[in-house]
Design a protein around this motif. Structure first.
Motif, mmCIF file in Angstrom:
data_model
loop_
_atom_site.group_PDB
_atom_site.id
_atom_site.type_symbol
_atom_site.label_atom_id
_atom_site.label_comp_id
_atom_site.label_asym_id
_atom_site.label_seq_id
_atom_site.Cartn_x
_atom_site.Cartn_y
_atom_site.Cartn_z
ATOM 1 N N ALA A 108 0.836 -1.070 -0.085
ATOM 2 C CA ALA A 108 0.078 -0.053 -0.109
ATOM 3 C C ALA A 108 0.862 1.364 -0.031
ATOM 4 N N ILE A 109 1.822 1.173 0.909
ATOM 5 C CA ILE A 109 2.951 2.496 0.881
ATOM 6 C C ILE A 109 3.406 2.446 -0.625
ATOM 7 N N ALA A 110 4.069 1.588 -1.274
ATOM 8 C CA ALA A 110 4.652 1.579 -2.278
ATOM 9 C C ALA A 110 3.581 1.956 -3.449
ATOM 10 N N SER A 111 2.530 1.870 -3.315
ATOM 11 C CA SER A 111 1.555 2.226 -4.494
ATOM 12 C C SER A 111 1.193 3.740 -4.308
ATOM 13 N N PHE A 116 3.645 11.679 -1.723
ATOM 14 C CA PHE A 116 2.677 11.177 -0.520
ATOM 15 C C PHE A 116 3.675 10.107 0.194
ATOM 16 N N ARG A 117 4.386 9.215 -0.748
ATOM 17 C CA ARG A 117 5.237 8.061 -0.204
ATOM 18 C C ARG A 117 6.411 8.512 0.699
ATOM 19 N N GLU A 118 7.043 9.622 -0.057
ATOM 20 C CA GLU A 118 8.281 10.125 0.701
ATOM 21 C C GLU A 118 7.936 11.080 1.980
ATOM 22 N N LEU A 148 0.708 14.484 4.029
ATOM 23 C CA LEU A 148 0.544 13.378 4.964
ATOM 24 C C LEU A 148 -0.767 12.880 5.202
ATOM 25 N N ALA A 149 -1.630 13.894 5.256
ATOM 26 C CA ALA A 149 -3.094 13.657 5.363
ATOM 27 C C ALA A 149 -3.730 12.733 4.084
ATOM 28 N N LEU A 155 -4.016 5.249 2.341
ATOM 29 C CA LEU A 155 -3.610 4.104 2.858
ATOM 30 C C LEU A 155 -4.761 3.396 3.581
ATOM 31 N N ILE A 156 -5.476 4.221 4.375
ATOM 32 C CA ILE A 156 -6.623 3.613 4.782
ATOM 33 C C ILE A 156 -7.753 2.954 3.739
ATOM 34 N N GLU A 157 -7.776 3.721 2.549
ATOM 35 C CA GLU A 157 -8.607 3.446 1.415
ATOM 36 C C GLU A 157 -8.199 1.981 0.948
ATOM 37 N N ARG A 158 -6.852 1.871 0.805
ATOM 38 C CA ARG A 158 -6.256 0.741 0.369
ATOM 39 C C ARG A 158 -6.122 -0.168 1.179
#
Length: 164
Positions: A108-111, A116-118, A148-149, A155-158
């Motif tokens: 999820a983070i990688a996607s 946003f990821r950084e 961040l938000a 992330l929550i969605e994924r």
């Protein structure tokens, strides 16, 4: 270099590969070393992560097609790094669930889109303050907070919400 692990962690998440991250960190360290003579560094950690971030983007531009740069691919970052926090006393079922959860979160983070990821990696994994992230990414604090938000919402969605 007290912040070398943080630089490697950021590079690993941005490149999606442990070996590529090592190359990026090596380049970042050389850049940092050459800049030390004339630099007044107020926040060394943010300064090094900024250099690492720029080195990663330069490396990605040279070594990856544009579509891969935008998508990323750190799904196997934990596996490649060899890190594991599974307790030796955990049952096989609990170990499988924990490993699956870790892979899901990493995927999820990688996607996430790179900005946003950084921001998420710098805040949640490296523990930087909003001000340090703003300094490292050369973005206003409001932009960092927004990224961040949005990263957390994605992330929550994924990952889906936990059952209530």
């Amino acid at each position: 270099m007290p912040h070398l692990d943080d630089a490697y962690s950021l590079a690993r998440w941005l490149t999606g590969d442990a070996t590529d991250a090592e190359d990026v960190v090596q380049d970042a360290c050389l850049r940092a070393l050459s800049a030390l003579d004339g630099a007044e560094v107020e926040h060394p950690r943010a300064w090094l992560l900024s250099i690492t971030r720029n080195a990663a983007f330069t490396w990605l531009t040279k070594n990856r097609p544009r579509d891969l740069v935008l998508v990323g691919g750190a799904e196997d970052a934990e596996v490649q790094d060899g890190a594991s926090s599974i307790s030796e006393e955990a049952s096989p079922e609990a170990a499988l669930i924990e490993a699956a959860d870790r892979r899901s979160v990493a995927a999820a983070i990688a996607s996430l889109p790179i900005p946003f990821r950084e921001a998420l990696v710098m805040r949640e994994i490296n523990g930087l303050s909003y001000r340090e992230i703003a300094s490292a990414t050369d973005a206003p604090i409001g932009t960092v907070m927004s990224r961040l938000a949005r990263a957390r919402a994605l992330l929550i969605e994924r990952l889906g919400r936990a059952p209530q």
